[in-house]
Scaffold this motif. Structure first.
Motif, PDB file in Angstrom:
ATOM      1  N   ALA A  17     -18.238   3.082 -22.687  1.00  0.00           N
ATOM      2  CA  ALA A  17     -17.210   2.913 -21.799  1.00  0.00           C
ATOM      3  C   ALA A  17     -17.513   2.052 -20.793  1.00  0.00           C
ATOM      4  CB  ALA A  17     -16.554   4.269 -21.304  1.00  0.00           C
ATOM      5  N   PRO A  18     -16.570   1.436 -19.746  1.00  0.00           N
ATOM      6  CA  PRO A  18     -16.882   0.863 -18.734  1.00  0.00           C
ATOM      7  C   PRO A  18     -17.824   1.750 -17.762  1.00  0.00           C
ATOM      8  CG  PRO A  18     -14.799   0.387 -19.344  1.00  0.00           C
ATOM      9  CD  PRO A  18     -15.305   1.538 -20.323  1.00  0.00           C
ATOM     10  N   THR A  19     -18.632   1.264 -16.917  1.00  0.00           N
ATOM     11  CA  THR A  19     -19.602   1.718 -16.115  1.00  0.00           C
ATOM     12  C   THR A  19     -18.670   2.516 -15.054  1.00  0.00           C
ATOM     13  OG1 THR A  19     -21.062   0.106 -15.952  1.00  0.00           O
ATOM     14  CG2 THR A  19     -21.257   1.363 -14.025  1.00  0.00           C
ATOM     15  N   GLU A  20     -17.523   1.891 -14.775  1.00  0.00           N
ATOM     16  CA  GLU A  20     -16.613   2.970 -13.597  1.00  0.00           C
ATOM     17  C   GLU A  20     -16.125   4.167 -14.243  1.00  0.00           C
ATOM     18  OE1 GLU A  20     -14.638  -0.308 -14.734  1.00  0.00           O
ATOM     19  OE2 GLU A  20     -16.603  -0.840 -14.178  1.00  0.00           O
ATOM     20  N   PHE A  21     -15.733   4.125 -15.301  1.00  0.00           N
ATOM     21  CA  PHE A  21     -15.481   5.443 -16.110  1.00  0.00           C
ATOM     22  C   PHE A  21     -16.766   6.309 -16.239  1.00  0.00           C
ATOM     23  CE2 PHE A  21     -14.828   7.903 -19.921  1.00  0.00           C
ATOM     24  CZ  PHE A  21     -13.338   8.348 -19.894  1.00  0.00           C
ATOM     25  N   GLN A  22     -17.851   5.808 -16.613  1.00  0.00           N
ATOM     26  CA  GLN A  22     -18.747   6.642 -16.947  1.00  0.00           C
ATOM     27  C   GLN A  22     -19.347   7.378 -15.335  1.00  0.00           C
ATOM     28  OE1 GLN A  22     -22.153   5.168 -19.089  1.00  0.00           O
ATOM     29  NE2 GLN A  22     -20.772   3.537 -20.076  1.00  0.00           N
ATOM     30  N   GLU A  23     -19.222   6.815 -14.212  1.00  0.00           N
ATOM     31  CA  GLU A  23     -19.678   7.270 -13.215  1.00  0.00           C
ATOM     32  C   GLU A  23     -18.896   8.199 -12.320  1.00  0.00           C
ATOM     33  OE1 GLU A  23     -21.156   3.791 -11.183  1.00  0.00           O
ATOM     34  OE2 GLU A  23     -23.063   3.454 -12.383  1.00  0.00           O
ATOM     35  N   GLY A  24     -17.839   8.020 -12.389  1.00  0.00           N
ATOM     36  CA  GLY A  24     -16.821   8.832 -11.565  1.00  0.00           C
ATOM     37  C   GLY A  24     -16.003  10.028 -12.204  1.00  0.00           C
ATOM     38  N   PRO A  25     -15.820  10.983 -11.436  1.00  0.00           N
ATOM     39  CA  PRO A  25     -14.945  12.059 -12.052  1.00  0.00           C
ATOM     40  C   PRO A  25     -13.575  11.646 -12.238  1.00  0.00           C
ATOM     41  CG  PRO A  25     -15.406  12.415  -9.726  1.00  0.00           C
ATOM     42  CD  PRO A  25     -16.218  11.337  -9.906  1.00  0.00           C
ATOM     43  N   LEU A  26     -12.641  11.940 -13.252  1.00  0.00           N
ATOM     44  CA  LEU A  26     -11.533  11.882 -13.434  1.00  0.00           C
ATOM     45  C   LEU A  26     -10.473  12.946 -13.053  1.00  0.00           C
ATOM     46  CD1 LEU A  26     -13.025   9.899 -15.441  1.00  0.00           C
ATOM     47  CD2 LEU A  26     -10.786   9.207 -16.208  1.00  0.00           C
TER      48      LEU A  26
END
Length: 132
Positions: A17-26
């Motif tokens: 998955a893209p870095t933004e998806f991997q790093e931040g909570p959803l």
């Protein structure tokens, strides 16, 4: 929610998955948005992979344990899965048969349990009727 949880719910392999998806909570709203209106990267991951173990097992028609018993890779692309299905190695034939047998047995067990529950319910109703 954690990215790991979101990836599992979306059926994707987190490291792909893209870095933004991997790093931040959803948030739950973010997850619902991804499910209902998937961006191109998510559509591509679902289409071509790499896929996580649970998705690989589902696509091959085996259990997660079956993949482990066969020492199959945890992560495969759609092309690799298709190649395995065309090749049908002996381990895959065996694990698919095992998985099918387990599912049939689980269905039989559930059916028997439902029949028992129905008989018990009928017996309770008959007992109540005889008391009235």
């Amino acid at each position: 929610m954690k990215p790991e949880t979101a990836a599992k719910k979306l059926g994707i392999y987190l490291p792909a998955a893209p870095t933004e998806f991997q790093e931040g909570p959803l948030t739950r709203d973010d997850l619902l948005e991804l499910q209902s209106n998937p961006p191109e990267w998510l559509q591509e991951l679902r289409r071509t992979g790499p896929h996580p173990r649970a998705e690989v097992a589902r696509k091959l028609g085996v259990s997660n344990s079956g993949l482990a018993r066969a020492d199959a890779p945890d992560v495969l692309t759609t092309a690799e899965i298709k190649a395995l299905l065309e090749e049908m190695p002996e381990w895959l034939v065996t694990e698919r048969a095992t998985f099918a047998a387990v599912r049939e047995d689980a269905a039989r067990t559930a059916e028997k349990k439902a029949e028992k529950a129905e008989k018990a319910e009928k017996a309770v109703k008959a007992e109540r009727a005889s008391r009235a």
